[in-house]
Scaffold this motif. Structure first.
Motif, short mmCIF file in Angstrom:
data_model
loop_
_atom_site.label_atom_id
_atom_site.label_comp_id
_atom_site.label_asym_id
_atom_site.label_seq_id
_atom_site.Cartn_x
_atom_site.Cartn_y
_atom_site.Cartn_z
N GLN A 172 0.84 -1.19 0.00
CA GLN A 172 0.00 0.00 0.00
C GLN A 172 0.88 1.24 0.00
N LYS A 173 0.44 2.27 -0.74
CA LYS A 173 1.29 3.43 -0.96
C LYS A 173 0.55 4.72 -0.65
N ARG A 174 1.23 5.58 0.04
CA ARG A 174 0.84 6.97 0.24
C ARG A 174 -0.62 7.14 0.67
N ILE A 175 -0.91 6.72 1.86
CA ILE A 175 -2.21 7.03 2.46
C ILE A 175 -2.09 8.42 3.07
N PHE A 183 1.77 7.26 4.97
CA PHE A 183 2.45 6.01 5.26
C PHE A 183 2.61 5.23 3.96
N GLU A 184 3.67 4.44 3.88
CA GLU A 184 3.86 3.55 2.74
C GLU A 184 4.68 2.35 3.19
N THR A 212 15.05 2.19 1.35
CA THR A 212 14.86 3.18 2.41
C THR A 212 14.58 4.57 1.85
N ASP A 213 14.52 4.69 0.52
CA ASP A 213 14.39 6.00 -0.11
C ASP A 213 12.97 6.36 -0.51
N GLY A 214 12.01 5.50 -0.25
CA GLY A 214 10.65 5.77 -0.70
C GLY A 214 10.33 4.99 -1.94
N SER A 215 9.13 5.23 -2.47
CA SER A 215 8.61 4.40 -3.56
C SER A 215 9.50 4.43 -4.79
N GLU A 216 10.09 5.59 -5.10
CA GLU A 216 10.93 5.66 -6.28
C GLU A 216 12.22 4.86 -6.09
#
Length: 279
Positions: free
Chosen positions: A235-238, A245-246, A270-274
């Motif tokens: 799940q991504k970017r609520i 949260f992601e 650890t850098d986020g979705s990208e």
């Protein structure tokens, strides 16, 4: 660190000789990790002695991950270098920081510590940073963030001291503040997570705060009402009032009492979705 510094010294010699073997590291290195391990701790005097060679590469690197113990030394070295190259005879007002860092990741910072108060006020390096991220101290903060993963505690309960430590008057370009931690939602094997001979595969979770929204009114910032959201793997970017949260699909091996962030960082998760899409 010494091996890398020696490589830079070698390239400097090649450049002076106009050798075909010269290679410019500053044009290709995208990420640098300056960390600490029990087995091979980097002493202050060792790092300080290498800084003159490291600074040009650090200034050209978009993503820096720095152990909090070394933060003051690294920042001061970069700022001293940028100041020394300025022309003292020309006054065009404050010059922009020449570094290209877009993401500053800090390791070893725990919720009860204050690290930025040791950094000189008016830091031009910090003023240039748009994205600030903390990798939690697995030993100290894992249990607390387990409750966040399970929706038992609000994020403000854990982030209060970290946000208070950020020099907001200096970090005017800050866009996001994030905390990265193992996703400790049930069920997971607590004994395996603690046992360094085993460890456990865990997803990684990001808690991100919109810095501009938080800056507008820190006291009344809307942290969300209970029950707090539980984010599941994939799940991504609520997005909730400036807090998101992601959780990654990808798992990595963790032990609570050992610093095991280096591999997840090197893989980009650890850098986020990208970041973790590069796997």
């Amino acid at each position: 660190m010494r091996m890398f510094t020696n490589a830079l010294i070698m390239q400097k010699a090649y450049a002076e000789e106009k050798s075909d073997l010269f290679f410019d590291y500053t044009s290709v290195i995208q990420r640098i990790w300056i960390g600490y391990s029990v087995e091979s701790g980097l002493q202050d005097y060792e790092l300080a002695s290498e800084m003159s060679m490291l600074v040009p590469v650090l200034l050209a690197t978009p993503a820096l991950a720095i152990e909090c113990h070394y933060l003051v030394l690294v920042i001061q070295s970069m700022e001293d270098a940028s100041t020394s190259h300025a022309d003292p005879n020309v006054d065009h007002g404050p010059s922009p920081f020449p570094g290209k860092t877009q993401s500053l990741m800090i390791m070893g910072h725990v919720t009860c510590n204050m690290i930025f108060h040791n950094i000189q006020k008016g830091s031009i390096f910090l003023a240039s940073i748009p994205h600030l991220t903390y990798l939690i101290d697995l030993h100290y903060d894992s249990d607390n963030f387990c409750d966040v993963s399970r929706g038992l505690k609000p994020p403000s309960f854990l982030l209060y001291w970290w946000l208070l430590d950020i020099p907001w008057t200096c970090m005017k370009n800050l866009e996001t503040f994030s905390v990265v931690y193992p996703h400790l939602a049930e069920p997971y094997k607590t004994c395996s997570y603690i046992d360094h001979t085993k460890g456990v595969d865990l997803h990684v979770e990001w808690l991100t705060v919109s810095a501009p929204l938080y800056r507008q009114d820190p006291v009344s910032f809307l942290w969300m009402e209970p029950p707090f959201p539980v984010t599941h793997p994939g799940q991504k970017r609520i997005q909730l009032d400036g807090v998101s949260f992601e959780v990654t699909d990808y798992c990595e091996h963790f032990w609570q009492f050992y610093y095991t962030w280096d591999k997840p960082w090197s893989c980009g998760i650890t850098d986020g979705s990208e970041g973790y899409r590069v796997l």
